[in-house]
Design an enzyme around this catalytic site. Structure first.
Site, PDB file in Angstrom:
ATOM      1  N   THR A 148       0.823  -1.207   0.000  1.00 52.44           N
ATOM      2  CA  THR A 148       0.000   0.000   0.000  1.00 52.44           C
ATOM      3  C   THR A 148       0.855   1.255   0.000  1.00 52.44           C
ATOM      4  OG1 THR A 148      -1.814  -1.094   1.113  1.00 52.44           O
ATOM      5  CG2 THR A 148      -1.728   1.271   1.378  1.00 52.44           C
ATOM      6  N   TYR A 175      -7.925   0.986  -3.985  1.00 52.09           N
ATOM      7  CA  TYR A 175      -6.619   1.365  -4.528  1.00 52.09           C
ATOM      8  C   TYR A 175      -5.893   0.106  -4.957  1.00 52.09           C
ATOM      9  CZ  TYR A 175      -4.651  -0.376  -0.188  1.00 52.09           C
ATOM     10  OH  TYR A 175      -4.296  -1.189   0.843  1.00 52.09           O
ATOM     11  N   THR A 223       1.692  -4.381   4.319  1.00 50.18           N
ATOM     12  CA  THR A 223       1.550  -4.719   5.735  1.00 50.18           C
ATOM     13  C   THR A 223       0.915  -6.098   5.964  1.00 50.18           C
ATOM     14  OG1 THR A 223      -0.598  -3.609   5.836  1.00 50.18           O
ATOM     15  CG2 THR A 223       1.342  -2.296   6.408  1.00 50.18           C
ATOM     16  N   ASP A 224       0.254  -6.653   4.942  1.00 47.26           N
ATOM     17  CA  ASP A 224      -0.495  -7.901   5.162  1.00 47.26           C
ATOM     18  C   ASP A 224       0.391  -9.063   5.640  1.00 47.26           C
ATOM     19  OD1 ASP A 224      -2.767  -6.588   4.396  1.00 47.26           O
ATOM     20  OD2 ASP A 224      -2.980  -7.587   2.462  1.00 47.26           O
ATOM     21  N   LYS A 257       0.099  -7.916  13.017  1.00 45.28           N
ATOM     22  CA  LYS A 257      -0.826  -6.909  12.499  1.00 45.28           C
ATOM     23  C   LYS A 257      -2.130  -7.106  13.271  1.00 45.28           C
ATOM     24  CE  LYS A 257      -2.779  -4.955   8.284  1.00 45.28           C
ATOM     25  NZ  LYS A 257      -2.837  -4.919   6.815  1.00 45.28           N
ATOM     26  N   GLU A 281      -2.109 -30.048  27.775  1.00 44.37           N
ATOM     27  CA  GLU A 281      -3.134 -31.071  27.540  1.00 44.37           C
ATOM     28  C   GLU A 281      -2.707 -32.061  26.456  1.00 44.37           C
ATOM     29  OE1 GLU A 281      -7.417 -29.873  27.554  1.00 44.37           O
ATOM     30  OE2 GLU A 281      -6.592 -27.866  27.787  1.00 44.37           O
TER      31      GLU A 281
HETATM   32  N1  ASP Z   1      -2.573  -5.502   0.703  1.00 41.13           N
HETATM   33  C1  ASP Z   1      -1.567  -4.538   1.034  1.00 41.13           C
HETATM   34  C2  ASP Z   1      -0.246  -5.268   1.095  1.00 41.13           C
HETATM   35  O1  ASP Z   1      -0.016  -5.974   2.032  1.00 41.13           O
HETATM   36  C3  ASP Z   1      -1.902  -3.887   2.339  1.00 41.13           C
HETATM   37  C4  ASP Z   1      -0.866  -2.923   2.876  1.00 41.13           C
HETATM   38  O2  ASP Z   1       0.229  -2.771   2.399  1.00 41.13           O
HETATM   39  O3  ASP Z   1      -1.198  -2.255   3.896  1.00 41.13           O
HETATM   40  O4  ASP Z   1       0.540  -5.136   0.195  1.00 41.13           O
END
Ligand code: ASP
Length: 356
Positions: free
Chosen positions: A39, A52, A118-119, A191, A313
């Protein structure tokens, strides 16, 4: 003072100014920015709409939004990939880790900042934490808003990342993520929110520190950092052993375990309930996967905090399973892939999970 001495004093001042400019220019550290997409390199149709495309602009376009980084470091940029990190894969990981290792072995490179979606940032950060053999700072950075959004968080996050990379106190901290003014360790990264700019946390141990006024302030050490002395070496690898994650939930059957066995996976990580518990059907199928097919099984948990402890367990030794302790299923998959490049022995795999 006569004219001559004024002239002399003035030229001395000019020389001093010139020398200090030269010294400060020389003192600037060299930071490589390796771009992979996400992103942070995303472009929306307008400044306010949600839709986007991740990985749409190049590293040079991305960095043009934050020219201030040139005041604090000599910046060199390379495009390693340009993908949404939901498509991150072993091939890019290996390419990235090899490039980071190569660059950091050079005496004229002081640190690396990697722009990343971020994913799956937590997985890449952990992979690098286990495979980069250097104490120099390696920082992953992303953003939650695309580069075209109002209040895009990317430029500030990039500035803070470069500022953290050049700080002497950042050496030996392991791989880090710098976002939303927080410094987070790859050892415990998650995340935690699908949209918030403050999405990343170290849920078990707390953040390593913050960036304040463009300077890092550390409040804890990464408890598990392996960057200079890692036992894993990927430099000659072109692929990684296949490991899948299988979730447990009420009524879960052996369906996905059987499918994984059929697909000849080398390892299975379970995201169990509670302390890594599994339905009886799943556990029996996993026991068979170990005994009959030599598949390595690591029990982890779908719960965000706390350990998946051995011998609670589930009798791990009896089943030849390993328990992941504080390593969540996503990072467990990374560690098991790397562990399987060295051993299939569950006790040795357990040692790694207990240490890391
Ligand atoms: N889908 C995007 C990615 O992980 C989300 C992000 O970057 O926040 O590339």
């Amino acid at each position: 003072m006569n004219k001559n001495s004024i002239r002399k004093a003035f030229s001395l001042m000019l020389v001093a100014l010139f020398v200090s400019v030269v010294i400060s220019a020389q003192a600037k550290k060299t930071v490589y920015i390796l771009a992979t997409g996400g992103t942070i390199a995303g472009q929306g149709a307008t400044e306010v709409t949600a839709g986007y495309k991740a990985g749409a602009i190049t590293v040079d376009e991305l960095l043009s939004a934050v020219p201030e980084i040139k005041n604090i470091a000599d910046i060199k940029a390379e495009q390693v990939a340009n993908i949404g990190s939901q498509d991150m894969n072993d091939e890019v990981w290996l390419k990235l880790s090899k490039r980071v290792n190569e660059l950091l072995s050079q005496s004229d490179v002081d640190g690396i900042v990697i722009t990343h979606g971020t994913d799956t940032q937590e997985e890449t950060a952990y992979f690098l934490n286990l495979t980069v053999k250097s104490d120099k700072p390696v920082i992953l950075v992303g953003s939650m808003r695309p580069s075209t959004a109002i209040s895009a968080d990317g430029p500030r996050n990039i500035y803070n990342s470069v500022a953290t990379a050049v700080a002497p106190e950042s050496v030996g901290k392991g791989v880090m993520v710098v976002m939303d003014d927080k410094i987070l360790g790859a050892d415990d990264l998650a995340k935690t929110n699908t949209l918030s700019v403050g999405t990343f946390e170290n849920p078990n141990y707390g953040p390593l520190g913050i960036v304040y006024n463009g300077k890092p302030i550390y409040t804890r050490q990464s408890v598990k950092r392996h960057t200079s002395n890692s036992e894993f070496d990927i430099m000659n690898l072109n692929q990684l052993p296949r490991v899948e994650i299988i979730l447990s939930y009420s009524n879960a059957t052996a369906l996905f375990v059987d499918a994984a066995v059929k697909a000849h996976v080398k390892g299975i990580v379970t995201a169990g309930v509670g302390n890594g518990n599994l339905t009886t059907l799943m556990q029996n199928a996993l026991e068979k996967a170990v005994k009959n097919h030599g598949i390595a099984v690591v029990r982890s948990s779908r719960i965000m905090t706390g350990p998946t402890a051995q011998w609670d367990e589930v009798d791990d030794d009896k089943l030849n399973f390993s328990a992941s302790w504080f390593i969540n299923p996503y990072r467990s998959r990374v560690l098991l892939m790397l562990a399987l490049t060295k051993t299939k022995d569950y006790k040795e795999i357990q040692r790694m999970f207990s240490e890391y």
